[in-house]
Every structure is written in structure tokens, then in C-alpha cells.
Design an enzyme around this catalytic site. Sequence first.
Site, short mmCIF file in Angstrom:
data_model
loop_
_atom_site.label_atom_id
_atom_site.label_comp_id
_atom_site.label_asym_id
_atom_site.label_seq_id
_atom_site.Cartn_x
_atom_site.Cartn_y
_atom_site.Cartn_z
N VAL A 63 0.67 -1.41 -0.24
CA VAL A 63 0.01 0.81 0.03
C VAL A 63 0.78 0.88 0.68
O VAL A 63 0.17 2.05 -0.34
CB VAL A 63 -0.96 0.52 0.91
N ASN A 89 -6.94 -1.28 5.56
CA ASN A 89 -5.93 -2.28 6.88
C ASN A 89 -5.15 -2.40 7.25
O ASN A 89 -4.37 -2.51 8.43
CB ASN A 89 -6.93 -3.13 7.13
N SER A 141 -6.90 3.55 15.40
CA SER A 141 -6.16 2.81 16.94
C SER A 141 -7.04 3.56 17.99
O SER A 141 -7.16 4.96 17.73
CB SER A 141 -5.47 2.58 16.83
N TYR A 154 3.83 6.55 14.84
CA TYR A 154 1.54 5.42 14.79
C TYR A 154 0.57 6.36 15.09
O TYR A 154 -0.07 5.94 14.31
CB TYR A 154 1.88 4.32 15.72
N ALA A 155 0.64 6.81 16.35
CA ALA A 155 -0.49 8.00 17.16
C ALA A 155 -0.56 9.03 15.60
O ALA A 155 -1.23 9.37 15.52
CB ALA A 155 -0.04 9.20 17.88
N ALA A 156 0.52 9.65 14.89
CA ALA A 156 -0.07 10.67 13.95
C ALA A 156 -0.48 10.06 12.89
O ALA A 156 -1.41 10.80 12.36
CB ALA A 156 1.60 11.20 14.42
N LYS A 158 -2.76 7.07 12.65
CA LYS A 158 -3.87 6.77 12.91
C LYS A 158 -4.24 7.94 13.61
O LYS A 158 -5.26 8.53 12.90
CB LYS A 158 -3.69 5.81 14.52
N ILE A 187 -5.82 -5.53 20.35
CA ILE A 187 -6.40 -6.75 20.18
C ILE A 187 -4.88 -8.07 19.69
O ILE A 187 -4.30 -6.86 19.64
CB ILE A 187 -7.13 -6.20 18.12
P1 NAD Z 1 -0.50 -7.48 12.02
O1 NAD Z 1 0.67 -7.37 12.19
O2 NAD Z 1 -1.47 -8.74 12.71
O3 NAD Z 1 -1.43 -7.77 10.07
C1 NAD Z 1 -0.65 -6.42 9.00
C2 NAD Z 1 -1.28 -7.54 7.88
O4 NAD Z 1 -0.56 -5.96 6.95
C3 NAD Z 1 -0.01 -7.93 7.31
O5 NAD Z 1 -0.41 -9.29 6.87
C4 NAD Z 1 1.36 -7.14 7.08
O6 NAD Z 1 2.11 -8.01 5.76
C5 NAD Z 1 0.27 -6.34 6.10
N1 NAD Z 1 1.01 -5.16 5.81
C6 NAD Z 1 2.44 -4.81 6.72
N2 NAD Z 1 2.26 -3.83 5.46
C7 NAD Z 1 1.98 -2.98 4.30
C8 NAD Z 1 2.58 -2.87 2.93
N3 NAD Z 1 2.65 -2.04 3.39
N4 NAD Z 1 1.10 -2.98 2.38
C9 NAD Z 1 0.62 -4.54 2.41
N5 NAD Z 1 0.51 -4.74 3.57
C10 NAD Z 1 0.93 -4.21 4.44
O7 NAD Z 1 -1.52 -6.01 12.62
P2 NAD Z 1 -3.25 -6.16 13.10
O8 NAD Z 1 -2.69 -6.39 14.27
O9 NAD Z 1 -3.92 -7.65 12.24
O10 NAD Z 1 -3.65 -5.00 12.77
C11 NAD Z 1 -4.40 -4.76 11.36
C12 NAD Z 1 -4.78 -3.10 11.47
O11 NAD Z 1 -5.45 -3.25 12.88
C13 NAD Z 1 -3.58 -1.95 11.33
O12 NAD Z 1 -4.01 -0.39 11.09
C14 NAD Z 1 -3.14 -1.57 13.06
O13 NAD Z 1 -2.37 -0.56 12.66
C15 NAD Z 1 -4.65 -1.60 13.77
N6 NAD Z 1 -4.68 -1.82 14.97
C16 NAD Z 1 -4.77 -2.85 15.83
C17 NAD Z 1 -5.00 -2.98 16.67
C18 NAD Z 1 -3.68 -4.31 17.80
O14 NAD Z 1 -4.29 -4.53 18.99
N7 NAD Z 1 -3.62 -5.49 17.18
C19 NAD Z 1 -5.46 -1.87 17.39
C20 NAD Z 1 -5.63 -0.98 16.59
C21 NAD Z 1 -5.42 -0.45 15.46
#
Ligand code: NAD
Length: 246
Positions: A63, A89, A141, A154-156, A158, A187
Site C-alpha cells: 500500500v 486495514n 486505533s 503511529y499516533a500521528a 492514526k 487486539i
Molecule cells: P498485523 O501485523 O497482525 O497484520 C497486518 C498485515 O498488514 C500483515 O499481514 C502485513 O503483512 C500487512 N502489511 C504490512 N505492511 C503492508 C503494506 N505496506 N502493504 C500491504 N500490506 C501490509 O496487524 P493487526 O493487528 O491485524 O492490525 C491491523 C490494523 O489494525 C492495523 O492498521 C493496525 O494499526 C490496526 N490496529 C491494530 C490493533 C491491535 O491491537 N492489533 C489495535 C488498533 C489498531
Amino acid sequence: MRLKDKVAIVTGAGQGIGEATALKFAREGAVLAVCDLNPDAVARVVDACRKTGATAEGFVTDVANRESVTEMVLTVLRKFQRIDILVNNAGITKDARLQKMTLKQFDDVIDVNLRGVFHVAQAVVDIMVEQGAGVILNASSVVGLYGNYGQTNYAAAKFGVIGFTKTWSRELGPKGIRVNAVAPGFIETPILSTVPEEVLTKMRDQVPLRRLGKPEEIANIYAFLASDEASYINGAVIEASGGMTL
Ligand code: NAD
């Protein structure tokens, strides 16, 4: 089936919340474009979606790379003729305190978590406008609402995603497109794999429900927001944190 025949792009769908979302959408009848950087993960999730009976295609997409995104979106359009839902996502973390954060850590997170969301949204927006319909859902987030120690980058990103959401909901609402964000708490996904156990215990204790969330609990929110059941929800940020910020 709440998403019957809806064509949905899910980025970062190779694991965690994205994988759970792709699978949930597949069970709700959607046609899936499963996008991720990791080719093995893409193949595995496509297979799992197809096992539910859904149509699914995999895309190895970065992305952060505009050409990669444009190529994916054009291929999805060619194969399925429309794009109804985008779940932005994909996300990464590269944590450090302000005093220690390198420019590379800062840029890497902004490139994926902020610029990446912009790239994919911009690649689909004309298609959705022409259809007169569409749904864009962005991963923010609780860190995008309240900040967090060690997460300047990350905060910036989100907080920025919430800015995108509110701006696009104003710009695109009149054209039949709804834009919303989800702000999860902690999560249980591989993104937390670098967090030490004692910190995870502290996180759990902070949550009135006394547990971390599951990817499926966030996938359920995306499915609801993507469906017609959420037809009057636009520009919203849905926090799903078990009440951790109360
Ligand atoms: P994760 O690390 O388990 O999965 C993220 C996926 O994104 C991975 O499969 C990775 O290969 C893919 N990815 C990374 N860079 C990429 C790129 N440049 N292009 C395409 N794909 C890419 O993360 P998660 O915990 O499932 O989080 C998903 C989203 O939710 C994220 O945006 C994260 O910031 C947000 N989020 C997660 C949490 C949490 O606690 N897990 C909390 C708040 C927000």
C-alpha cells in the site's frame, strides 16, 4: 448474507484483523480482493475465503507503493467490474520514544499507515463516485484518539486517518459514499508479538472486560459498517476497546 455480491478490497488481509475481516466478508457473501505484502499469507487467506464458497482473488500489494496499488485496483475492476467496499486495514508499528525515534522509523510508519490509506482511497474513489455508491473503512486505533507512549509515528498516522475519515465523509457523502473509521484497543494479533508479557498483563488490567480483543470482534464491526445496516453511519469513529479508555 449482509454483503451478498459486494466487491470488497481488504488491505493487510494476510493475518490478524485483516484476515478475520476477509473471512467474515466471505461468509457474508462478498467477493474478495485479498491484498497483502506477504504472498504466502495472501494464498492462505484466499484459499480460506474460497472454502466458505466465496469468490476471492489474491494480490501481493504494497500500500506504500502507488504503482502497486494502482495495478491492484485496475485488476480488481477488470475482473469484477465494480468496487463496493474498501477496508484500509494494512498497518505496521516501529516504536520508539521521541528522543530515540529515527527518521526511518517515522517515515516507514507514515508511509504505510497514513500515505498507504491515501493511496488506496484515491485509487478507488473515482470508481465509487461513478457508481454513485461505496463504503470506505479506515483502521485507526485508540492511539489515534489518545496517543501512546513510544508511538509518535503511529499516533500521528492514526490521528491522521481520523482526519481523512471526517474529510472524506464530508466530500463523498453527497456522492453516495460512506466513510468511517474503527479505533480498536488492544487486539490479539501478531502486531502485539513484540510487546513484552508484563506489558500485555498491564494492558489487560486496564480493560474493564479484563481481556484483549479478538480479531473477529473487529471484523464484525467492519462487516456491520460495510453493510446497508449502517446506511446512516458516516464520518464516525467506532471505538472497540472493551472500555479501556474509560
Ligand atoms: P498485523 O501485523 O497482525 O497484520 C497486518 C498485515 O498488514 C500483515 O499481514 C502485513 O503483512 C500487512 N502489511 C504490512 N505492511 C503492508 C503494506 N505496506 N502493504 C500491504 N500490506 C501490509 O496487524 P493487526 O493487528 O491485524 O492490525 C491491523 C490494523 O489494525 C492495523 O492498521 C493496525 O494499526 C490496526 N490496529 C491494530 C490493533 C491491535 O491491537 N492489533 C489495535 C488498533 C489498531
